[in-house]
Scaffold this active site. Sequence first.
Site, PDB file in Angstrom:
ATOM      1  N   SER A  85      45.398  41.311  30.233  1.00 42.28           N
ATOM      2  CA  SER A  85      44.697  42.484  30.763  1.00 42.28           C
ATOM      3  C   SER A  85      44.384  42.356  32.245  1.00 42.28           C
ATOM      4  CB  SER A  85      43.388  42.699  29.994  1.00 42.28           C
ATOM      5  OG  SER A  85      42.520  41.599  30.192  1.00 42.28           O
ATOM      6  N   GLY A  86      44.562  41.150  32.811  1.00 46.15           N
ATOM      7  CA  GLY A  86      44.248  40.925  34.221  1.00 46.15           C
ATOM      8  C   GLY A  86      42.886  40.298  34.437  1.00 46.15           C
ATOM      9  N   HIS A 110      48.537  29.703  35.984  1.00 45.28           N
ATOM     10  CA  HIS A 110      47.158  29.856  36.464  1.00 45.28           C
ATOM     11  C   HIS A 110      46.897  28.911  37.630  1.00 45.28           C
ATOM     12  CE1 HIS A 110      44.788  32.368  33.517  1.00 45.28           C
ATOM     13  NE2 HIS A 110      45.992  32.357  32.972  1.00 45.28           N
TER      14      HIS A 110
END
Length: 181
Positions: A15-16, A52
């Site tokens: 979803s961000g 990430h």
Amino acid sequence: MIPRDLTFVLGGARSGKSAHAEQLASDSACPVTYIATARVADEEFAQRVAHHRERRPAHWNLLEAPVDLAGAVTSADAPGHCILIDCLTLWLANLLCPPDNAPLADDPHARMLAFEAALVSARGRIIVVSNEIGLGVVPLGAATRLYVDEIGRLNQRVAALSTQVTMMIAGLPLSLKSAGH
């Protein structure tokens, strides 16, 4: 008394939410400590962690806290400092489902209470990321239902402590709670 500066970012998978939380941390202009809660179990997940890592600024401090999240928050907390915790869902999975079917090291609820106490006593800025997973179908297995219930309860408690809560949907932030409201 210094008001709590706790931002909670929720959302579904992809979803961000992590990117949004990272932007908030960068925008804080404070030194940042990124607390990673993941345990890498396979190559696919290792690639997710690497993605990430590549996205984060190299000068951010990193603490890995797959179990002792309260201890990590306490050790990194300082006035004028920002802590980014990514994420509660992986941390809770570590507490409820130890690797290799090992027995629970201690009481997961005690760990959750210690984490909440660390948030309450924090002096710096904290940004917490978590998945909102309770929007789908009811899981069939008892262990999965327990997990969904526990993350829902934990998310509610962290949201209640937070000064700001944002729900990410399709990369867009939706403010659910803001300071002063």
